[in-house]
Design a protein around this motif. Structure first.
Motif, PDB file in Angstrom:
ATOM      1  N   ILE B  97      61.590  75.566  35.334  1.00  0.00           N
ATOM      2  CA  ILE B  97      60.277  76.166  35.136  1.00  0.00           C
ATOM      3  C   ILE B  97      59.212  75.384  35.868  1.00  0.00           C
ATOM      4  O   ILE B  97      59.141  74.155  35.774  1.00  0.00           O
ATOM      5  CB  ILE B  97      59.961  76.242  33.639  1.00  0.00           C
ATOM      6  N   ASN B  98      58.407  76.112  36.593  1.00  0.00           N
ATOM      7  CA  ASN B  98      57.323  75.505  37.345  1.00  0.00           C
ATOM      8  C   ASN B  98      56.214  75.113  36.393  1.00  0.00           C
ATOM      9  O   ASN B  98      55.265  75.853  36.173  1.00  0.00           O
ATOM     10  CB  ASN B  98      56.825  76.532  38.377  1.00  0.00           C
ATOM     11  N   SER B  99      56.377  73.940  35.788  1.00  0.00           N
ATOM     12  CA  SER B  99      55.357  73.465  34.865  1.00  0.00           C
ATOM     13  C   SER B  99      55.326  71.948  34.961  1.00  0.00           C
ATOM     14  O   SER B  99      56.198  71.340  35.558  1.00  0.00           O
ATOM     15  CB  SER B  99      55.699  73.892  33.438  1.00  0.00           C
ATOM     16  N   SER B 100      54.303  71.382  34.385  1.00  0.00           N
ATOM     17  CA  SER B 100      54.262  69.928  34.357  1.00  0.00           C
ATOM     18  C   SER B 100      54.165  69.483  32.904  1.00  0.00           C
ATOM     19  O   SER B 100      53.186  69.808  32.246  1.00  0.00           O
ATOM     20  CB  SER B 100      53.050  69.421  35.128  1.00  0.00           C
ATOM     21  N   PRO B 101      55.152  68.785  32.356  1.00  0.00           N
ATOM     22  CA  PRO B 101      56.381  68.358  33.007  1.00  0.00           C
ATOM     23  C   PRO B 101      57.275  69.531  33.406  1.00  0.00           C
ATOM     24  O   PRO B 101      57.210  70.565  32.770  1.00  0.00           O
ATOM     25  CB  PRO B 101      57.054  67.505  31.928  1.00  0.00           C
ATOM     26  N   CYS B 102      58.044  69.284  34.441  1.00  0.00           N
ATOM     27  CA  CYS B 102      58.917  70.331  34.962  1.00  0.00           C
ATOM     28  C   CYS B 102      60.156  70.430  34.062  1.00  0.00           C
ATOM     29  O   CYS B 102      60.871  69.452  33.876  1.00  0.00           O
ATOM     30  CB  CYS B 102      59.326  69.971  36.374  1.00  0.00           C
ATOM     31  N   ILE B 103      60.353  71.599  33.459  1.00  0.00           N
ATOM     32  CA  ILE B 103      61.441  71.749  32.484  1.00  0.00           C
ATOM     33  C   ILE B 103      62.675  72.331  33.166  1.00  0.00           C
ATOM     34  O   ILE B 103      62.600  73.371  33.819  1.00  0.00           O
ATOM     35  CB  ILE B 103      61.004  72.673  31.337  1.00  0.00           C
ATOM     36  N   SER B 104      63.802  71.616  33.048  1.00  0.00           N
ATOM     37  CA  SER B 104      65.063  72.172  33.540  1.00  0.00           C
ATOM     38  C   SER B 104      65.984  72.395  32.348  1.00  0.00           C
ATOM     39  O   SER B 104      66.133  71.531  31.505  1.00  0.00           O
ATOM     40  CB  SER B 104      65.758  71.205  34.500  1.00  0.00           C
ATOM     41  N   TYR B 105      66.565  73.572  32.306  1.00  0.00           N
ATOM     42  CA  TYR B 105      67.539  73.867  31.253  1.00  0.00           C
ATOM     43  C   TYR B 105      68.931  73.581  31.762  1.00  0.00           C
ATOM     44  O   TYR B 105      69.311  74.035  32.847  1.00  0.00           O
ATOM     45  CB  TYR B 105      67.478  75.342  30.873  1.00  0.00           C
ATOM     46  N   LEU B 106      69.685  72.837  30.975  1.00  0.00           N
ATOM     47  CA  LEU B 106      71.083  72.575  31.309  1.00  0.00           C
ATOM     48  C   LEU B 106      71.947  73.218  30.251  1.00  0.00           C
ATOM     49  O   LEU B 106      71.668  73.095  29.066  1.00  0.00           O
ATOM     50  CB  LEU B 106      71.353  71.058  31.286  1.00  0.00           C
ATOM     51  N   MET B 107      73.014  73.850  30.687  1.00  0.00           N
ATOM     52  CA  MET B 107      73.901  74.455  29.704  1.00  0.00           C
ATOM     53  C   MET B 107      74.890  73.434  29.183  1.00  0.00           C
ATOM     54  O   MET B 107      75.424  72.643  29.937  1.00  0.00           O
ATOM     55  CB  MET B 107      74.635  75.625  30.312  1.00  0.00           C
TER      56      MET B 107
END
Lengths: 425, 521
Positions: B97-107
């Motif tokens: 997700i383009n946000s700050s902090p940048c959120i990455s989802y891991l499965m």
């Protein structure tokens, strides 16, 4: 950097969205079902276990191009072309285009699968059986006990003797309970014994055996089994459907087909509403007979037309097998409207005085040729029935010429609110 | 013996299992390479581990962690789920997700190698791109987006409570249908600040509530008409026509919308605008992330932090991701943005480090400059797909991929013309055309609101200029126009112009009376 474990977050975050979607889908499915039946042959509904529906009302439209016009594309993998070559267009023009457009809209195949039950429920949802008085009266279902194996508790009157003794014997054998004969033989031995020492030994053995036989009873409470009964509700509501059809020479295959469709719909409908529906097929020319389904629909017959004969047969069958106080009686008659002139009075009398009072509903369908007109000229039977018809009688009549008219007519006849006014065409 | 044990100590993990300390080690190792060696500049990272069902959830709401409620997201969920359950499609390995902090989802199902790949790809590749690319800088507000979505969600659910789910759903349906025409394509105004946006609305509402006085309803309004007559000229200018941002226009000018409906249009418009840069940078964004993960993984292996087996596992996934079927392959469905982007990034690296004579002719600015990362960082910051392809697609790559151009003119009987192939005459033509294919200004239909008949029946007039005589798809158009008419509350007319600027098709929609009276009146 943060690492967050979200796995234990409440699941089903989209549950609400999914529910909204299903709510919306339900309306769409209902409409699609109604529409699909207009064209679907009834056989399909009866045979098919599943009905698959595309969803139209669930579309999310957007503005995009529809293809056509001048197209330029870049593709990878040229092995053989040089500039200026012409490639034949694929038969369906714009095939190349469609694969490109396929990127965004992979949802053409979004379908709902309904089981036959679900399909029928939706299909027949807003229909209602006219005059359900009898059904309401007998809605308190009769309960009959039915054998359902054994249980370890119950009332003494229900002891299953055979099962109990069998279990007792199994236990006795397994625990080596001394047999009665064995003890008796030992007693006898003691009685006959002279030697005192030997006698003591024998008496000791006897004591052991008696003790053992006391410890291991002949029948233990553990062995006792009772017959178990389950109360099965038995529907008292019984319905019978009479199919009356004129098979005289004037009835064409097309007309029979129309009639058949109507019967099938009625049967589907009744079997949705009643536990059990009996069907009686009566066909008639100038004389009537009760036949099986196969003969009814497919066996050819020719002859004149006497409608009263069919009504008479129906009356006798009702009298013999279907007591109107117990049975909900429905009748559907299909005919091209022909009747012998001389038969009119008798038919009218039978219908009015014998058949209609016994029936919950009597539907008369007048079938015509495919190219015919719904408002065709008045047939003898139509005229006759129209004279009989009154608001108080459960008689409905319709004219049908084309296949796709069958469902609307059926729908019309059994519409919920029209239950009482079913007699108006 | 000794070296091998030391080697083992350096490994980030062994086998396929991972736990949270492993993720931390992986992240730190990737960060070391990404910032230290590749010189990337990223938002702080936040890594979230989720289940496959949660991944499906995230998928169906366009990847956003919190989103307002709408049935269409449920539909997408059901759709994805059906495919996933039947095993017809794998889930994406990651969502970022383009946000700050940048959120990455891991499965959670991923192996340790896959987690490394995902962290390298999303948490550093995409993250750097989001933070540095000019389109994202201009159009998105990474600090504010999550707060804004939170606001949007609660605002819309408050509307549902107040005005009923049906009315809100109808407005949202209409807004969604016009979403692709709810973006400003050209920067003309100040940078977006979604936090201000939210505050602005709250203040306005508070003000309205403060000054609300029921007595005003009873004041006669006779004078107003006259005034509006005088204002007519002024208002036409104020409408700012022509306008291609349909949602913006409706929000500002649709006469009979409730304030809450305008706010919903605004929310949908902001979301569309937020995703607008992503649509324009698919090839670059994925290419950057793929290039970054490839380099990080290679370096991890070289440093001995990734075992041979795990490296092999990575290579296998990587190869799948950058696989490009050729046009005659059954699996072909256009250019794979991962493949094209990655190939171009590698090609640029080659041009910068070992240029051929041809490269020097074509790319005098970068050929042989010697520092590929500096060149690439500059490119990542300043281009979008269209300009990227038109500047950096090299003849050598066109040859390697054997690209060719087809020109299909329905008037020509012989068939489809092969108008260019990968040769001296074709390079520029192929490059120009491919770059156009990535220009959404060119691929999206050009529709503008051109006039409103303010004095008469208030009919809204739109025009579609059909480039190459390709007209709009009618079925959908009808539905969209209906939505548009419902929002506008008066008739809507859309004209389609062919390449000779003459009107060839007309579509009219009338507002549904029910909605006019109950929802929009």
């Amino acid at each position: 950097m943060h690492i967050i474990d979200r796995r234990l977050n409440p699941r089903g975050k989209s549950l609400e969205n999914r529910q909204r979607f299903l709510r919306r889908a339900k309306d769409a499915v209902e409409q699609a079902v109604k529409r699909s039946l207009q064209n679907r042959s009834i056989r399909d509904v009866l045979d098919g276990g599943e009905v698959t529906l595309p969803i139209g009302g669930m579309a999310e439209p957007g503005l995009h191009r529809g293809g056509g016009g001048i197209q330029d594309r870049i593709l990878p993998g040229n092995q053989k072309f040089v500039e200026g070559d012409f490639i034949k267009r694929p038969p369906a023009s714009g095939g190349g285009r469609s694969s490109e457009a396929g990127e965004g809209d992979g949802e053409d195949g979004f379908r709902f699968v309904l089981t036959r039950e679900e399909f029928l429920n939706i299909f027949l949802e807003d229909l209602e059986l006219p005059d359900l008085a009898k059904r309401r009266l007998s809605e308190t279902e009769e309960v009959t006990p039915q054998r359902a194996g054994f249980s370890v508790s119950g009332s003494p009157s229900n002891i299953a003797v055979g099962r109990t003794t069998r279990l007792a014997m199994m236990r006795r054998l397994a625990l080596h309970r001394p047999k009665v004969e064995e003890i008796e033989a030992l007693q006898k031995q003691i009685d006959e014994c002279d030697n005192a020492e030997e006698r003591l030994v024998l008496e000791d053995r006897l004591r052991t055996l008696t003790l053992k036989s006391k410890r291991i009873p002949y029948i233990d409470p553990l062995d006792v089994r009772y017959r178990r009964f389950e109360n099965t509700p038995k529907p008292v509501v019984k319905a019978v459907m009479f199919c009356l059809m004129d098979v005289s020479g004037s009835m064409s295959e097309h007309m029979k087909d129309l009639a058949k469709r109507f019967y099938l719909l009625l049967y589907l409908f009744l079997s949705q509403r009643y536990e059990k529906v009996e069907i009686v097929f009566i066909r008639h020319t100038e004389k009537a007979e009760e036949v099986d389904e196969e003969t009814f629909f497919y066996s050819p017959a020719t002859g004149g037309t006497l409608v009263s004969s069919a009504l008479a047969v129906m009356r006798s069958i009702v009298a013999a097998r279907f007591d109107p106080t117990e049975w909900n009686i429905y009748a559907a008659q299909a005919s091209d409207g022909d009747n012998s002139y001389s038969d009119g009075a008798l038919t009218g009398q039978l219908l009015q005085q014998e058949i209609l009072p016994a029936c919950q509903y009597f539907a008369y369908i007048e079938v015509g040729e495919e190219d015919g007109d719904s408002s065709m000229s008045r047939s003898p039977l139509w005229t006759l029935y129209q004279e009989i018809r009154s608001a108080a009688l459960p008689l409905a009549m319709r004219k049908v010429c084309r296949r796709n008219e069958i469902f609307p007519v059926f729908h019309d006849l059994f519409q919920k609110k029209a239950a009482k006014a079913g007699a108006t065409p | 013996m000794k070296t091998s044990t030391r080697h083992k100590e350096k490994l980030l993990f062994e086998g396929a299992d991972w736990d949270f300390p492993t993720l931390q080690r992986i992240h730190d190792a990737c960060e070391d390479i990404a910032l230290g060696e590749l010189g990337l500049d990223v938002y702080p990272n936040q890594i979230e581990v989720i289940t496959s069902e949660q991944m499906l959830d995230a998928y169906s709401s366009t990847g956003m962690p919190l989103f307002y409620r709408h049935w269409s997201f449920g539909k997408h969920f059901a759709h994805h789920e059906a495919f996933y359950r039947r095993g017809m499609r794998d889930l994406a390995y990651e969502i970022v997700i383009n946000s700050s902090p940048c959120i990455s989802y891991l499965m959670e199902e991923n192996t340790a190698t896959m987690q490394t790949l995902v962290i390298a790809h999303a948490a550093f590749g995409h993250n750097h791109f989001f933070k540095n690319n000019y389109l994202f800088k201009l159009w998105t507000d990474a600090e504010g987006i999550l707060d804004y979505l939170d606001f949007a969600k609660s605002y819309i659910s408050r509307c549902e409570e107040r005005y009923g789910e049906v009315a809100v759903e109808r407005t949202l349906d209409a807004a969604h249908a016009l979403m692709s025409h709810g973006v400003h394509r050209y920067a003309g105004k100040t940078q977006v600040d979604l936090r201000q946006e939210e505050k602005r609305l709250q203040e306005r509402r508070a003000h309205e509530e403060k000054i609300f006085n029921d007595l005003w309803r009873t004041v006669p309004v006779g004078l107003k008409r006259n005034k509006s007559d005088r204002d007519l000229e002024h208002r036409r200018a104020a409408l700012g026509l022509p306008q291609d941002n349909i949602l913006y226009f409706l929000e500002k000018s649709a006469p009979r919308l409730h304030p809450w409906q305008r706010e919903i249009l605004r929310i949908v418009r902001h979301v569309a605008q937020y995703f607008h840069p992503q649509r324009q940078t698919k090839v670059m964004n994925e290419g950057t992330a793929t290039y970054v993960h490839y380099n990080i993984m290679q370096r991890l292996h070289e440093r001995g932090q990734l075992s041979d087996g795990n490296h092999f596992e990575f290579l296998k996934s990587h190869t799948n991701v950058v696989f490009q079927p050729m046009y005659d392959d059954r699996r072909f469905s256009g250019f794979n943005p991962y493949a094209l982007g990655f190939a171009m990034m590698q090609d640029i690296e080659r041009i910068v480090t070992e240029p051929t004579g041809e490269d020097r002719d074509w790319f005098p600015d970068i050929a042989g400059r010697g520092d590929p990362m500096a060149v690439l960082r500059d490119i990542w910051a300043n281009y979008r797909d269209e300009s990227f392809v038109s500047q950096f697609l090299s003849p050598s790559l066109m040859r390697r991929w054997r690209m060719f151009q087809l020109h299909d003119d329905p008037e020509v009987q012989e068939g489809i013309l092969v108008s260019a192939i990968h040769d001296e005459r074709g390079y520029r033509r192929i490059r120009r055309q491919l770059s156009r294919d990535y220009d959404i200004g060119h691929t999206d239909p050009a529709i503008e609101i051109v006039d409103v008949d303010l004095a008469g029946d208030r009919r809204l007039l739109l025009q579609h200029r059909a480039t190459n005589d390709e007209f709009l798809e009618e079925e959908d158009l009808k539905l969209v126009l209906q939505h548009l008419a419902d929002l506008w509350s008066y008739d809507v007319l859309l004209e389609e112009l062919d390449s000779k600027e003459s009107v060839v098709r007309k579509h009219v929609a009338h507002p549904r009376t029910s909605s006019r009276q109950s929802e929009f009146a």
